[in-house]
Design an enzyme around this catalytic site. Structure first.
Site, PDB file in Angstrom:
ATOM      1  CB  CYS A 149      -0.997  -0.047   1.152  1.00 55.63           C
ATOM      2  SG  CYS A 149      -2.504   0.843   0.771  1.00 55.63           S
ATOM      3  CG  HIS A 161      -3.747  -3.721   3.085  1.00 52.67           C
ATOM      4  ND1 HIS A 161      -2.795  -3.207   3.938  1.00 52.67           N
ATOM      5  CD2 HIS A 161      -4.368  -2.655   2.539  1.00 52.67           C
ATOM      6  CE1 HIS A 161      -2.849  -1.895   3.912  1.00 52.67           C
ATOM      7  NE2 HIS A 161      -3.798  -1.532   3.072  1.00 52.67           N
ATOM      8  CD  GLU A 176      -1.308  -6.329   5.097  1.00 50.66           C
ATOM      9  OE1 GLU A 176      -1.079  -6.584   3.895  1.00 50.66           O
ATOM     10  OE2 GLU A 176      -1.564  -5.174   5.486  1.00 50.66           O
TER      11      GLU A 176
HETATM   12  N1  GLN Z   1      -2.046   6.546   2.733  1.00 53.62           N
HETATM   13  C1  GLN Z   1      -2.135   5.753   1.540  1.00 53.62           C
HETATM   14  C2  GLN Z   1      -3.488   5.865   0.874  1.00 53.62           C
HETATM   15  O1  GLN Z   1      -4.446   6.223   1.511  1.00 53.62           O
HETATM   16  C3  GLN Z   1      -1.804   4.315   1.823  1.00 53.62           C
HETATM   17  C4  GLN Z   1      -2.785   3.630   2.707  1.00 53.62           C
HETATM   18  C5  GLN Z   1      -2.284   2.351   3.293  1.00 53.62           C
HETATM   19  O2  GLN Z   1      -1.066   2.107   3.338  1.00 53.62           O
HETATM   20  N2  GLN Z   1      -3.166   1.540   3.807  1.00 53.62           N
HETATM   21  O3  GLN Z   1      -3.609   5.589  -0.283  1.00 53.62           O
END
Ligand code: GLN
Length: 549
Positions: free
Chosen positions: A382, A508, A510
């Site tokens: 992310c 994600h 994970e």
């Molecule tokens: N801050 C980034 C976004 O909102 C990444 C979010 C995250 O790592 N979950 O796109």
């Protein structure tokens, strides 16, 4: 008809109710029962999505896009099933429903009160999953500690259900602590007695006591607890500290937690538990043949729970690779261009963690640069992927001011940009791009090798995205978008094909790694780290030898 098991906690928080609930569920599942777990949290936030990870650890996201408590992650990892929106309820959610109904006039002019209106709504939600006829047993974990003011409506709801249901359809497991006083060399039962007393003052008598302890408690103490807490001696379960949370189901099985629960629920016909896969996993976990060191770069690294699912995914991936994964937490704020080589020099892989906001991003970018240049296996999740994109834009393509509008809203080179649908949203909580979306993978890419297929679906939690206007420039310079959502064209995976292992994902992974299904991205990342480690060790010993000569 589903049967219900409630798990409450006493004496102190952090006793591991989630792990005990998940372990019991695992054992029942292994005996062929259809089980699910839900968590009721007594705080007023509607969900933990707006909570700082420092406060409450990681926010777990379900397939259907609910931002939930991290215990749901344990449930999924143990049971290998998906949970949903319905599996996590908070006081905020309960009140929101009741207040909305009041505004709609649903209470016909009655005074709306904690009892019966709030407790009725709690009970309704406690029973929802049971109405689907999908589950034999539903385990409900009540967050917080008995005695907290905010837990009272939940305990009252259990009391009412206990009264409404036949005895054999509901039972209460209470988790407590038996502290060991070093100076007196004694285990103390008094806090447990008080906690059970407090629970029974609210009208709920526990059926089973699970006693967390550092030292084995033995039969004498079990007898004493049974006598003073009004439970059968066989229902006093010792939960001695385990080396890994994944051992807890087997410890609980030895203590017969599952069969005692089944007996009280009047279920008599069941097979021996099928735990072959679980035990194989534990064996591999306990006796690794290799070791790798992975750097986890984030801004919440001092708090274990902030990256819970990532750490557990490493445990799963390590076991399948028969490799111990030592995770070194590296605070992104303390990495500079000058010290990056020293900080990352002894790593076999680098994971740049998800996150929000500006703090620590320069350190993350320096770390990505180091991994890219040194051929160190890199895995960005992310925000980690977004950092890899910014680093590549700046240092390879030569767009010096490349940035994300999250950190610099005025940048003229927004390689990471806010998603269109996000621009109109002003409310917080449940408003990011959440939950599962499909992704199409390019044949022949690293992602394709990893997944072994070209259609995947993964969970998301973000507001920003890769800016497709730059895609061609990235491709020309050697970083490709190897996974894309076909409908929205959102880029899901970026990789550098010329690097031994460099991959960043917008989603994600994970959140989907379980004991029985370790996530392929983590599995391959650890595989790449193992190779890197072998080379690192070989060149280290070659250097040593040449020094000796
Ligand atoms: N801050 C980034 C976004 O909102 C990444 C979010 C995250 O790592 N979950 O796109």
């Amino acid at each position: 008809m589903s049967k219900y098991v409630f798990v409450t906690g006493g004496v102190t928080s952090s006793l591991g109710k989630g792990i005990i609930a998940a372990s019991l569920a695992k054992l029942l599942q292994a005996r062929g029962f259809k089980v699910t777990i839900q968590k009721f949290d007594p705080y007023i936030n509607v969900d933990p999505g707006t909570l700082n990870p420092y406060e409450h650890g990681e926010c777990f996201v379900t397939e259907d896009g609910a931002e939930t408590d991290l215990d749901l992650g344990h449930y999924e990892r143990f049971l290998n099933i998906f949970t949903s929106q319905a599996n996590n309820v908070t006081t905020g959610k309960i009140y929101q429903t009741v207040i909305n109904k009041e505004r709609e006039g649903a209470y016909l002019g009655k005074t709306v009160q904690v009892i019966p209106h709030i407790t009725d709504e709690i009970k309704r939600r406690m029973l929802i999953l049971g109405q689907k006829n999908e589950f034999d047993i539903i385990i409900t974990e009540i967050g917080g500690t008995v005695g907290d003011i905010e837990s009272l409506p939940y305990i009252e709801a259990i009391r009412q259900l206990q009264w409404e249901m036949p005895d054999e359809d509901l039972l209460v497991v209470h988790l407590t602590l038996i502290p060991y006083l070093k100076a007196a060399k004694e285990l103390k039962t008094k806090p447990t007695q008080h906690s059970v007393k407090m629970l029974s003052e609210s009208g709920v008598m526990p059926d089973v006591l699970v006693c967390r302890t550092e030292e084995p408690i033995g039969n004498e103490i079990k007898k004493k607890i049974a006598q003073f807490c009004n439970v059968q001696q066989e229902a006093v379960i010792e939960a001695v500290d385990a080396a890994t949370i994944y051992e807890v189901p087997l410890i609980m099985m030895k203590e017969r937690l599952d069969t005692i629960v089944l007996k009280k629920l009047n279920i008599t016909n069941y097979p021996e538990p099928e735990l072959t896969k679980w035990k194989e996993f534990l064996d591999k976990l306990k006796y690794p043949k290799a070791k790798v060191t992975i750097g986890l770069i984030g801004k919440y690294v001092e708090l274990q729970d902030a990256y819970k699912s990532i750490l557990e995914s490493f445990v799963h991936a390590g076991a399948i690779n028969e490799c111990k994964v030592q995770v070194v937490d590296i605070h992104s704020e303390f990495i500079t261009r000058e010290n990056v080589a020293e900080k990352l020099g002894s790593l076999d892989g680098l994971l740049v963690a998800p996150g929000f906001g500006h703090r620590g991003i320069d350190g993350k970018i320096s770390a990505v640069k180091y991994a890219r240049e040194k051929g160190l296996p890199f895995f960005g999740i992310c925000l980690g992927m977004q950092m890899a994109v910014i680093e590549f834009a700046r240092n390879v393509i030569g767009i010096e001011n490349a940035h994300s509008t999250e950190m610099d809203s005025d940048t003229t080179n927004a390689v990471i940009n806010m998603m269109e649908e996000q621009k109109k949203i002003t409310k917080m909580g449940g408003t990011m791009r959440l939950g599962t979306y499909p992704c199409q993978i390019k044949i022949g890419s690293l992602a394709h090798t990893i997944y072994g297929k070209n259609q995947i679906s993964e969970r998301h939690r973000h507001r920003y995205e890769f800016n497709n206007e730059y895609e061609e420039q990235f491709e020309r310079n050697g970083m490709i978008a190897s996974g894309v959502n076909l409908e929205t064209k959102l880029v899901e995976i970026m990789e550098i094909p010329s690097h031994p292992f460099f991959i960043g994902v917008q989603y994600h992974p994970e959140l989907k790694s379980t004991v029985e299904n370790p996530h392929p991205l983590f599995v391959h990342f650890i595989g790449a780290a193992k190779k890197f480690n072998e080379h690192r060790m070989a060149s280290k010993s070659a250097t040593l030898q040449s020094e000796v000569i």
